[in-house]
Design an enzyme around this catalytic site. Sequence first.
Site, mmCIF file in Angstrom:
data_model
loop_
_atom_site.group_PDB
_atom_site.id
_atom_site.type_symbol
_atom_site.label_atom_id
_atom_site.label_comp_id
_atom_site.label_asym_id
_atom_site.label_seq_id
_atom_site.Cartn_x
_atom_site.Cartn_y
_atom_site.Cartn_z
ATOM 1 N N ASP A 209 85.869 42.348 27.942
ATOM 2 C CA ASP A 209 85.234 42.146 29.239
ATOM 3 C C ASP A 209 85.368 40.664 29.601
ATOM 4 O OD1 ASP A 209 83.536 42.269 31.428
ATOM 5 O OD2 ASP A 209 81.739 42.758 30.304
ATOM 6 N N ASP B 88 78.140 52.229 24.280
ATOM 7 C CA ASP B 88 76.746 52.639 24.482
ATOM 8 C C ASP B 88 76.097 51.936 25.653
ATOM 9 O OD1 ASP B 88 76.583 49.991 23.373
ATOM 10 O OD2 ASP B 88 74.480 50.406 22.931
ATOM 11 N N ARG C 236 77.108 56.969 22.889
ATOM 12 C CA ARG C 236 78.298 56.676 22.077
ATOM 13 C C ARG C 236 79.061 57.946 21.728
ATOM 14 N NH1 ARG C 236 78.139 51.339 20.414
ATOM 15 N NH2 ARG C 236 76.135 50.458 19.829
HETATM 16 P P1 5GP Z 1 82.919 40.403 26.092
HETATM 17 O O1 5GP Z 1 82.499 39.373 25.101
HETATM 18 O O2 5GP Z 1 84.404 40.556 26.249
HETATM 19 O O3 5GP Z 1 82.243 40.162 27.435
HETATM 20 O O4 5GP Z 1 82.292 41.773 25.657
HETATM 21 C C1 5GP Z 1 82.684 42.471 24.570
HETATM 22 C C2 5GP Z 1 81.666 43.513 24.173
HETATM 23 O O5 5GP Z 1 80.735 43.792 25.221
HETATM 24 C C3 5GP Z 1 82.355 44.819 23.914
HETATM 25 O O6 5GP Z 1 82.780 44.893 22.577
HETATM 26 C C4 5GP Z 1 81.271 45.823 24.254
HETATM 27 O O7 5GP Z 1 80.464 46.058 23.129
HETATM 28 C C5 5GP Z 1 80.451 45.149 25.333
HETATM 29 N N1 5GP Z 1 80.847 45.604 26.694
HETATM 30 C C6 5GP Z 1 81.574 44.966 27.610
HETATM 31 N N2 5GP Z 1 81.746 45.712 28.726
HETATM 32 C C7 5GP Z 1 81.108 46.882 28.483
HETATM 33 C C8 5GP Z 1 80.945 48.095 29.254
HETATM 34 O O8 5GP Z 1 81.424 48.297 30.365
HETATM 35 N N3 5GP Z 1 80.234 49.084 28.620
HETATM 36 C C9 5GP Z 1 79.674 48.957 27.394
HETATM 37 N N4 5GP Z 1 79.005 49.991 26.917
HETATM 38 N N5 5GP Z 1 79.824 47.835 26.651
HETATM 39 C C10 5GP Z 1 80.536 46.816 27.192
#
Ligand code: 5GP
Length: 186
Positions: free
Chosen positions: A111, A167, A173
């Site tokens: 993300d 989740d 999940r």
């Molecule tokens: P980042 O550090 O890239 O922002 O986020 C990584 C983590 O955020 C992912 O491994 C996941 O656990 C959570 N995450 C990011 N976007 C989503 C989403 O749309 N749905 C869910 N359930 N988790 C997300």
Amino acid sequence: MAAKAAPPRPVHPDIERILLEEPQLQARIKEMGRQISRDYAGRKLTLIGILRGGVVFLGDLMRAITLDCSVDFMCLSSYSGKGSTGAVRVLLDLRDSAEGRDLLVVEDIVDTGLTLHYLLDNLRTRGPRSVEVCALLDKAECRKIEVSAKYVGFKIPNEFVVGFGLDYNEKYRNLPYVGVLRSGGK
Ligand code: 5GP
């Protein structure tokens, strides 16, 4: 006695719409497994499953990889509810040494990229032969920091998704598809 086909599973009432159906997910994961098997032939591949969101993907991906490989796990925390806290903490570390191994981090979703950026920096200090990322989902437009995944299952829009390991407050999940949660969540 022949087993009866299971009736179709109804869509969970908290899901606004399904983004990726199970057959689509399975077909793409098989393709990714074939590609990884070609790319890592003759190398010492370790899959690093990221708990907890990456476990469903990892389970399918590892069975689609036809090479000998080992599996290890890490658990990182950066999210609570629907938002990233920005600060990443290692809650569970690898059991085995990463030295000289070809590490492939298996993530549910990228993300902002903050979690992976932290993780990749951390893993590179451990003397691996290589470190790459395999993510099932990529919300590329949300990036706050540059990280690139060598293998990406699907690029998706900026919406909060659940299912197939992902989740919302530890729920959803076990849904076999990836779906957009109704606004407000449950
Ligand atoms: P980042 O550090 O890239 O922002 O986020 C990584 C983590 O955020 C992912 O491994 C996941 O656990 C959570 N995450 C990011 N976007 C989503 C989403 O749309 N749905 C869910 N359930 N988790 C997300």
